[in-house]
Enzyme design. Sequence first.
Site, short mmCIF file in Angstrom:
data_model
loop_
_atom_site.label_atom_id
_atom_site.label_comp_id
_atom_site.label_asym_id
_atom_site.label_seq_id
_atom_site.Cartn_x
_atom_site.Cartn_y
_atom_site.Cartn_z
N GLN A 28 0.83 -1.20 0.00
CA GLN A 28 0.00 0.00 0.00
C GLN A 28 0.87 1.26 0.00
OE1 GLN A 28 -3.05 -0.70 -0.36
NE2 GLN A 28 -4.07 1.27 -0.25
N GLN A 87 -6.86 -7.04 -4.62
CA GLN A 87 -6.92 -7.31 -3.18
C GLN A 87 -7.96 -6.41 -2.52
OE1 GLN A 87 -3.91 -6.20 0.01
NE2 GLN A 87 -3.49 -8.40 -0.13
N CYS A 117 -2.37 -6.32 6.77
CA CYS A 117 -1.94 -4.92 6.82
C CYS A 117 -1.71 -4.48 8.26
CB CYS A 117 -2.99 -4.02 6.18
SG CYS A 117 -2.52 -2.26 6.22
N LYS A 158 -4.00 -13.51 2.25
CA LYS A 158 -2.65 -13.15 2.68
C LYS A 158 -2.70 -12.79 4.16
CE LYS A 158 1.38 -10.41 1.28
NZ LYS A 158 1.74 -9.63 2.47
N ASN A 218 6.70 -15.13 1.90
CA ASN A 218 6.89 -13.69 1.73
C ASN A 218 7.64 -13.11 2.92
OD1 ASN A 218 4.82 -10.83 2.21
ND2 ASN A 218 6.48 -10.94 0.76
N GLY A 219 8.58 -12.20 2.63
CA GLY A 219 9.28 -11.48 3.69
C GLY A 219 10.78 -11.50 3.55
N ASP A 220 11.38 -10.32 3.46
CA ASP A 220 12.84 -10.15 3.45
C ASP A 220 13.55 -10.81 2.27
OD1 ASP A 220 12.76 -8.58 5.66
OD2 ASP A 220 13.79 -9.96 7.00
N GLY A 242 8.38 -8.15 -2.15
CA GLY A 242 7.84 -6.82 -1.89
C GLY A 242 8.87 -5.74 -2.05
N ARG A 243 9.31 -5.16 -0.93
CA ARG A 243 10.21 -4.01 -0.98
C ARG A 243 11.51 -4.31 -1.72
NH1 ARG A 243 11.40 -3.30 4.78
NH2 ARG A 243 10.81 -5.50 4.83
#
Length: 338
Positions: A28, A87, A117, A158, A218-220, A242-243
């Site tokens: 987001q 989503q 979130c 998710k 998901n993550g890192d 993601g990031r």
Amino acid sequence: MIFEEKLIKNNQIIENKENGRLILAPMQGLCDDPMRDLLTRIGGFDECVSEFVRITHTIHSRATWLRYVPEIANQNRTFSGVPCTTQILGSDPDIMATNALEAVRFGVTAIDLNFGCPAPTVNKHQGGAVLLKEPERVYQITKTLRERLPENITLTGKMRLGFENTDLALENAAAIANGGASVLTVHARTKVEGYEPPAHWGWVRTIRESVSIPVVANGDVFTLQDYIDIREASGCDDVMIGRGGVICPDLARQIKQYLRGESVQAATFNEEIIDWIRLFFDLCFAKEPNGKYAVARLKQWLGMMKKAYPEAQQLFDAIRTLREADEIREVLHSFQAA
């Protein structure tokens, strides 16, 4: 050389199954439609998920759905043809289902439920990760939507590992799976942990082994090595990025090169990345021609990219005090990193 069954790097092994996918995460305020457009053009991603469309007490119009997910008008695909899942986030099963059916009427074919979130304003209104305190509500939301949606509409979920702790992680995963979701993505942190490292990849394996539906890890994932490690730790074939995919815009492409057994060629700033930055600025400007959006989004992106590229810091410094789109476009046109 292409390894048909296993890929080996640094003495690690990845099962290269045909159904392994790379999915761009629904971030987001960060992965809006211009960013989804850009990153899927660069390549490597098999799917992407939109920013959440918040469901409260109203029934959204077609214009509202298209504002958040313009890919709907392109058969739910980005400009480059990558499928985009819509989503949604909310807490009332009935109003969520009603809105989801409207979205389907407007052309949506895949819906993802947000149970992760961490934003305080969202949690305050009983949306996102706060629902993980009540697995029964998670189940009712998922079950209601699955029962109300046509069978051909994909429904996924998710979640994070929990709100304050992981005590209900397995119960929440079961709620989503038993409620009828076909895939579960797990962001391997609690709400309280936010985005602070480390992500608990081992927990994803535990969840994967506890449910009967596919699980996405998901993550890192910021590097190719992170991708190798998360697959090994989680046992998952599918990974959501993601990031890391925003900071390193060709990360997914690098991963796909690796999986195909090709030489991994990281993009260089002056040869490719600067062109992507120019394109992103133009895409943002096309979305909101007053220029303010494009200026703000570009500075936000460069602020993240400078963690990986010194050249991004140089460009950020060059435009930091500029406010007008024309001024920034002029800098972008002539910029070459030292």
